[in-house]
Design a protein around this motif. Structure first.
Motif, PDB file in Angstrom:
ATOM      1  N   ASP A  58       0.829  -1.204   0.000  1.00  0.00           N
ATOM      2  CA  ASP A  58       0.000   0.000   0.000  1.00  0.00           C
ATOM      3  C   ASP A  58       0.865   1.256   0.000  1.00  0.00           C
ATOM      4  N   GLN A  59       1.968   1.222   0.746  1.00  0.00           N
ATOM      5  CA  GLN A  59       2.887   2.366   0.739  1.00  0.00           C
ATOM      6  C   GLN A  59       3.451   2.599  -0.655  1.00  0.00           C
ATOM      7  N   ALA A  60       3.780   1.511  -1.337  1.00  0.00           N
ATOM      8  CA  ALA A  60       4.302   1.639  -2.693  1.00  0.00           C
ATOM      9  C   ALA A  60       3.260   2.252  -3.626  1.00  0.00           C
ATOM     10  N   GLU A  61       2.015   1.848  -3.485  1.00  0.00           N
ATOM     11  CA  GLU A  61       0.949   2.404  -4.315  1.00  0.00           C
ATOM     12  C   GLU A  61       0.778   3.895  -4.047  1.00  0.00           C
ATOM     13  N   GLU A  62       0.869   4.303  -2.796  1.00  0.00           N
ATOM     14  CA  GLU A  62       0.736   5.721  -2.460  1.00  0.00           C
ATOM     15  C   GLU A  62       1.876   6.535  -3.078  1.00  0.00           C
ATOM     16  N   LEU A  63       3.080   5.982  -3.046  1.00  0.00           N
ATOM     17  CA  LEU A  63       4.212   6.689  -3.642  1.00  0.00           C
ATOM     18  C   LEU A  63       4.082   6.754  -5.163  1.00  0.00           C
ATOM     19  N   ALA A  64       3.527   5.714  -5.765  1.00  0.00           N
ATOM     20  CA  ALA A  64       3.326   5.720  -7.211  1.00  0.00           C
ATOM     21  C   ALA A  64       2.368   6.826  -7.629  1.00  0.00           C
ATOM     22  N   ALA A  65       1.452   7.190  -6.750  1.00  0.00           N
ATOM     23  CA  ALA A  65       0.540   8.292  -7.052  1.00  0.00           C
ATOM     24  C   ALA A  65       1.262   9.633  -7.028  1.00  0.00           C
ATOM     25  N   ASP A  66       2.379   9.714  -6.291  1.00  0.00           N
ATOM     26  CA  ASP A  66       3.145  10.964  -6.189  1.00  0.00           C
ATOM     27  C   ASP A  66       4.253  11.061  -7.225  1.00  0.00           C
ATOM     28  N   TYR A  67       4.744   9.929  -7.719  1.00  0.00           N
ATOM     29  CA  TYR A  67       5.855   9.903  -8.680  1.00  0.00           C
ATOM     30  C   TYR A  67       5.369   9.273  -9.986  1.00  0.00           C
ATOM     31  N   GLU A  68       5.366  10.045 -11.043  1.00  0.00           N
ATOM     32  CA  GLU A  68       4.922   9.510 -12.322  1.00  0.00           C
ATOM     33  C   GLU A  68       5.877   8.455 -12.864  1.00  0.00           C
ATOM     34  N   GLN A  69       7.120   8.421 -12.360  1.00  0.00           N
ATOM     35  CA  GLN A  69       8.101   7.440 -12.842  1.00  0.00           C
ATOM     36  C   GLN A  69       7.882   6.049 -12.252  1.00  0.00           C
ATOM     37  N   VAL A  70       7.007   5.937 -11.255  1.00  0.00           N
ATOM     38  CA  VAL A  70       6.894   4.698 -10.477  1.00  0.00           C
ATOM     39  C   VAL A  70       5.672   3.890 -10.892  1.00  0.00           C
ATOM     40  N   LYS A  71       5.895   2.590 -11.066  1.00  0.00           N
ATOM     41  CA  LYS A  71       4.768   1.670 -11.177  1.00  0.00           C
ATOM     42  C   LYS A  71       5.008   0.500 -10.219  1.00  0.00           C
ATOM     43  N   VAL A  72       3.930  -0.158  -9.850  1.00  0.00           N
ATOM     44  CA  VAL A  72       3.997  -1.172  -8.801  1.00  0.00           C
ATOM     45  C   VAL A  72       3.459  -2.498  -9.325  1.00  0.00           C
ATOM     46  N   ILE A  73       4.189  -3.559  -9.039  1.00  0.00           N
ATOM     47  CA  ILE A  73       3.728  -4.928  -9.268  1.00  0.00           C
ATOM     48  C   ILE A  73       3.532  -5.563  -7.891  1.00  0.00           C
TER      49      ILE A  73
END
Length: 346
Positions: A58-73
């Motif tokens: 969930d933390q990774a998903e929240e950060l992905a919302a703040d950083y356009e460079q990030v995606k989560v598997i």
């Protein structure tokens, strides 16, 4: 080996950063702040959460919302670290790629320095550098570049065979994605030495480079990754390295006579290291029978090991005569080896 002047990165490059994560979501914010601070680099970050029970996904998903460079598997069930690595590596799209554990760090500018070397030397498939370890708060990283080193793949393999060691912590490596596609992903059959196996396979086909001087990564040390400081961990590590080099000789390079000639060097180096571990065990006053598995490993690995002083002393039940001098000598030897690897990378 060639020592060359470091040159700045020309043009833009794309680096994919694969971040395997299991219960380390608390480290992700600082990791991302540093990873995106790479001049001249378009960064793609792929966080692979291995079904962390602590909410790291969930933390990774929240950060992905703040950083356009990030995606989560996200794995629905825990699949282990090797599968987590490979799932992320299979998804990369960048020209270059690095695997960065969620608890480690890549300093600002480190990916730019690695990409500059890879761009200037198209025959280099893998770049690494110095990665100091730390615990607690990370130190201020050194960013001063001295020069670059370029080895032919065979030359780098020869150095690896002479010591039978892994010179690389792992987070400091940046690979050319084309090289990764050629040599393949992490071997699920090598859970303890998959990184060494990947470096060896890469050197069979590509030159190896190193950025000398700066901190190319910071490797976090804590209870979860200090198992190799124990006696049992040392024996496990020796077995894993022997298996990895055996695969190099019998599978990956079985038709290369030049590589086959390196095998005795590996055997001698592993047996010597087992002998040093026996000496350390004696210094720590471990019962001699607890050191016997190390002696068995040495004898099974190198036909000349029974002639070594450590094995003869262990078999005769004798203790060290000058423990103080022996400990000092081993510490000096370790320090000199560290100094060499710190400066030259081998």
């Amino acid at each position: 080996m060639r020592i060359t002047r470091a040159v700045p990165l020309v043009g833009a490059s794309t680096v994919s950063v694969v971040v395997p994560c299991y219960n380390y979501g608390r480290y992700l914010p600082q990791l991302l702040r540093w990873v995106v601070d790479q001049p001249g680099i378009d960064v793609e970050v792929i966080i692979v959460d291995d079904a962390s029970p602590d909410g790291s996904g969930d933390q990774a998903e929240e950060l992905a919302a703040d950083y356009e460079q990030v995606k989560v598997i996200r794995h629905l069930t825990n699949r282990g670290h090797i599968q987590t690595y490979n799932d992320g590596l299979e998804a990369v799209t960048g020209e270059f790629v690095t695997l960065l554990s969620a608890d480690d760090l890549v300093p600002p500018g480190a990916l730019s320095r690695a990409a500059a070397l890879l761009s200037a030397h198209p025959d280099v498939g893998m770049v690494y550098g110095y990665a100091p370890s730390f615990s607690g708060e990370p130190p201020a990283p050194n960013a001063s570049v001295r020069n670059w080193t370029i080895w032919s793949g065979y030359e780098w393999l020869r150095h690896s065979a002479r010591r039978a060691r892994n010179f690389i912590s792992s987070p400091e490596v940046v690979m050319r994605t084309a090289a990764l596609r050629e040599v393949g992903l992490y071997d699920p059959g090598l859970p303890h030495s998959g990184d060494l196996d990947l470096w060896l396979r890469t050197a069979l086909h590509w030159d190896i480079g190193r950025v000398n001087g700066p901190d190319q990564a910071l490797y976090r040390v804590h209870d979860a990754n200090m198992h190799l400081t124990t006696f049992a961990g040392t024996l496990l590590d020796l077995h894993a390295r022997r298996t990895t080099f055996d695969l190099l000789f019998t599978r990956h390079a079985r038709r290369r006579a030049d590589i086959a000639r390196l095998r005795p060097s590996v055997s001698r180096a592993l047996a010597r290291e087992a002998g040093r571990a026996i000496t350390l065990g004696q210094l720590d006053r471990l019962p001699l029978e607890e050191l016997q598995p190390l002696a068995d490993f040495a004898v099974d690995t190198d036909p000349f090991a029974p002639q070594s002083r450590q094995i003869r002393r262990l078999r005769s039940g004798r203790r060290l005569r000058q423990p103080g001098f022996t400990r000092f000598f081993l510490q000096l030897q370790h320090h000199l080896r560290w100094r060499r690897e710190r400066r030259y990378g081998i």
